[in-house]
Design a protein around this motif. Structure first.
Motif, PDB file in Angstrom:
ATOM      1  N   ASN A  90     117.161 -11.382  -0.109  1.00 14.14           N
ATOM      2  CA  ASN A  90     116.247 -12.289   0.564  1.00 14.14           C
ATOM      3  C   ASN A  90     114.925 -12.342  -0.180  1.00 14.14           C
ATOM      4  OD1 ASN A  90     117.996 -12.967   2.588  1.00 14.14           O
ATOM      5  ND2 ASN A  90     117.280 -11.375   3.983  1.00 14.14           N
ATOM      6  N   ILE A  91     114.421 -13.561  -0.357  1.00 10.37           N
ATOM      7  CA  ILE A  91     113.118 -13.736  -0.996  1.00 10.37           C
ATOM      8  C   ILE A  91     112.126 -14.086   0.088  1.00 10.37           C
ATOM      9  CG2 ILE A  91     111.778 -15.108  -2.627  1.00 10.37           C
ATOM     10  CD1 ILE A  91     114.352 -15.539  -4.200  1.00 10.37           C
ATOM     11  N   HIS A  92     111.076 -13.325   0.178  1.00 10.42           N
ATOM     12  CA  HIS A  92     110.045 -13.586   1.179  1.00 10.42           C
ATOM     13  C   HIS A  92     109.343 -14.897   0.833  1.00 10.42           C
ATOM     14  CE1 HIS A  92     106.434 -13.096   3.590  1.00 10.42           C
ATOM     15  NE2 HIS A  92     107.143 -12.265   4.325  1.00 10.42           N
ATOM     16  N   PRO A  93     109.168 -15.817   1.814  1.00 12.52           N
ATOM     17  CA  PRO A  93     108.540 -17.113   1.528  1.00 12.52           C
ATOM     18  C   PRO A  93     107.184 -17.009   0.827  1.00 12.52           C
ATOM     19  CG  PRO A  93     109.423 -17.099   3.762  1.00 12.52           C
ATOM     20  CD  PRO A  93     109.568 -15.704   3.213  1.00 12.52           C
ATOM     21  N   ARG A  94     106.415 -15.987   1.117  1.00 10.38           N
ATOM     22  CA  ARG A  94     105.102 -15.849   0.480  1.00 10.38           C
ATOM     23  C   ARG A  94     105.223 -15.566  -1.015  1.00 10.38           C
ATOM     24  NH1 ARG A  94     100.395 -15.929   3.379  1.00 10.38           N
ATOM     25  NH2 ARG A  94     100.676 -15.725   5.599  1.00 10.38           N
ATOM     26  N   SER A  95     106.344 -14.992  -1.446  1.00 10.49           N
ATOM     27  CA  SER A  95     106.495 -14.686  -2.863  1.00 10.49           C
ATOM     28  C   SER A  95     106.666 -15.958  -3.695  1.00 10.49           C
ATOM     29  CB  SER A  95     107.677 -13.738  -3.084  1.00 10.49           C
ATOM     30  OG  SER A  95     108.890 -14.382  -2.751  1.00 10.49           O
ATOM     31  N   LEU A  96     106.912 -17.089  -3.048  1.00  5.15           N
ATOM     32  CA  LEU A  96     107.064 -18.362  -3.750  1.00  5.15           C
ATOM     33  C   LEU A  96     105.799 -19.224  -3.683  1.00  5.15           C
ATOM     34  CD1 LEU A  96     110.684 -19.250  -2.612  1.00  5.15           C
ATOM     35  CD2 LEU A  96     109.965 -18.184  -4.738  1.00  5.15           C
ATOM     36  N   ASP A  97     104.713 -18.681  -3.175  1.00  4.53           N
ATOM     37  CA  ASP A  97     103.468 -19.445  -3.045  1.00  4.53           C
ATOM     38  C   ASP A  97     102.988 -20.017  -4.369  1.00  4.53           C
ATOM     39  OD1 ASP A  97     103.259 -19.296  -0.328  1.00  4.53           O
ATOM     40  OD2 ASP A  97     101.742 -17.698  -0.311  1.00  4.53           O
ATOM     41  N   PHE A  98     103.268 -19.342  -5.482  1.00 13.26           N
ATOM     42  CA  PHE A  98     102.802 -19.833  -6.780  1.00 13.26           C
ATOM     43  C   PHE A  98     103.432 -21.186  -7.130  1.00 13.26           C
ATOM     44  CE2 PHE A  98     106.675 -17.623  -7.740  1.00 13.26           C
ATOM     45  CZ  PHE A  98     107.249 -18.332  -8.780  1.00 13.26           C
ATOM     46  N   LEU A  99     104.527 -21.544  -6.491  1.00 13.40           N
ATOM     47  CA  LEU A  99     105.189 -22.826  -6.760  1.00 13.40           C
ATOM     48  C   LEU A  99     104.511 -24.009  -6.071  1.00 13.40           C
ATOM     49  CD1 LEU A  99     108.922 -21.761  -6.474  1.00 13.40           C
ATOM     50  CD2 LEU A  99     107.629 -22.252  -8.551  1.00 13.40           C
ATOM     51  N   ARG A 100     103.615 -23.749  -5.151  1.00 14.07           N
ATOM     52  CA  ARG A 100     102.964 -24.828  -4.391  1.00 14.07           C
ATOM     53  C   ARG A 100     102.170 -25.789  -5.268  1.00 14.07           C
ATOM     54  NH1 ARG A 100     102.938 -24.198   1.199  1.00 14.07           N
ATOM     55  NH2 ARG A 100     103.759 -22.208   1.884  1.00 14.07           N
ATOM     56  N   ASP A 101     101.718 -25.381  -6.431  1.00 14.64           N
ATOM     57  CA  ASP A 101     100.927 -26.240  -7.307  1.00 14.64           C
ATOM     58  C   ASP A 101     101.759 -26.937  -8.382  1.00 14.64           C
ATOM     59  OD1 ASP A 101      98.544 -25.732  -5.972  1.00 14.64           O
ATOM     60  OD2 ASP A 101      98.158 -23.926  -7.135  1.00 14.64           O
ATOM     61  N   VAL A 102     103.084 -26.816  -8.319  1.00 15.00           N
ATOM     62  CA  VAL A 102     103.955 -27.483  -9.283  1.00 15.00           C
ATOM     63  C   VAL A 102     103.996 -28.975  -8.958  1.00 15.00           C
ATOM     64  CG1 VAL A 102     106.334 -27.686 -10.105  1.00 15.00           C
ATOM     65  CG2 VAL A 102     105.353 -25.425  -9.660  1.00 15.00           C
ATOM     66  N   ASP A 103     103.777 -29.818  -9.962  1.00 11.61           N
ATOM     67  CA  ASP A 103     103.818 -31.262  -9.765  1.00 11.61           C
ATOM     68  C   ASP A 103     105.251 -31.728  -9.578  1.00 11.61           C
ATOM     69  OD1 ASP A 103     101.086 -31.633 -10.012  1.00 11.61           O
ATOM     70  OD2 ASP A 103     101.179 -32.029 -12.161  1.00 11.61           O
ATOM     71  N   VAL A 104     105.446 -32.624  -8.611  1.00 13.00           N
ATOM     72  CA  VAL A 104     106.733 -33.261  -8.378  1.00 13.00           C
ATOM     73  C   VAL A 104     106.485 -34.755  -8.239  1.00 13.00           C
ATOM     74  CG1 VAL A 104     107.807 -31.255  -7.269  1.00 13.00           C
ATOM     75  CG2 VAL A 104     106.602 -32.921  -5.873  1.00 13.00           C
ATOM     76  N   ARG A 105     107.528 -35.556  -8.420  1.00 18.72           N
ATOM     77  CA  ARG A 105     107.402 -37.006  -8.291  1.00 18.72           C
ATOM     78  C   ARG A 105     107.919 -37.417  -6.921  1.00 18.72           C
ATOM     79  NH1 ARG A 105     106.653 -41.333 -11.474  1.00 18.72           N
ATOM     80  NH2 ARG A 105     106.703 -40.025 -13.318  1.00 18.72           N
TER      81      ARG A 105
END
Length: 112
Positions: free
Chosen positions: A2-17
């Protein structure tokens, strides 16, 4: 694992279209080459149907077009996908939620 949701916070600034699909149609190359000013292309969607909202080509929501400060905007009407995905991401909405998309000001990006 299991990956804790907070451990993915660094992905919040990734640009998407984010794109909105008004509708689709199938044309032959001959029909495409014949298009010009005043051409009418009929799409497969009715005027009262919700539009598909996609992130990087994957449908994530349904929405409707609105006018906002003289520009087109999008009002999210429902989120699509698996309910467990939304709950795991902290959304928890199973549809029916509404919200207005934030439109960037093109003048602000020109000034940078």
């Amino acid at each position: 694992m299991n990956i804790h949701p907070r451990s993915l916070d660094f992905l919040r600034d990734v640009d998407v279209r984010l794109s909105v699909e008004l509708g689709r149609t199938h044309l032959t190359l001959r029909e495409v080459l014949a298009l010009g000013p005043e051409s009418l292309v009929v799409l497969d969607r009715m005027t009262d149907e919700l539009l598909d909202v996609m992130v990087n080509g994957k449908a994530i929501a349904k929405g409707e077009v609105i006018a906002h400060n003289g520009r087109f905007g999008l009002r999210i009407v429902e989120m699509t996908g698996h309910e467990s995905d939304g709950a795991a991401a902290g959304g928890g909405h199973s549809g029916g939620a509404t919200g207005d998309a934030v439109l960037p000001d093109p003048a602000a990006s020109d000034a940078e």
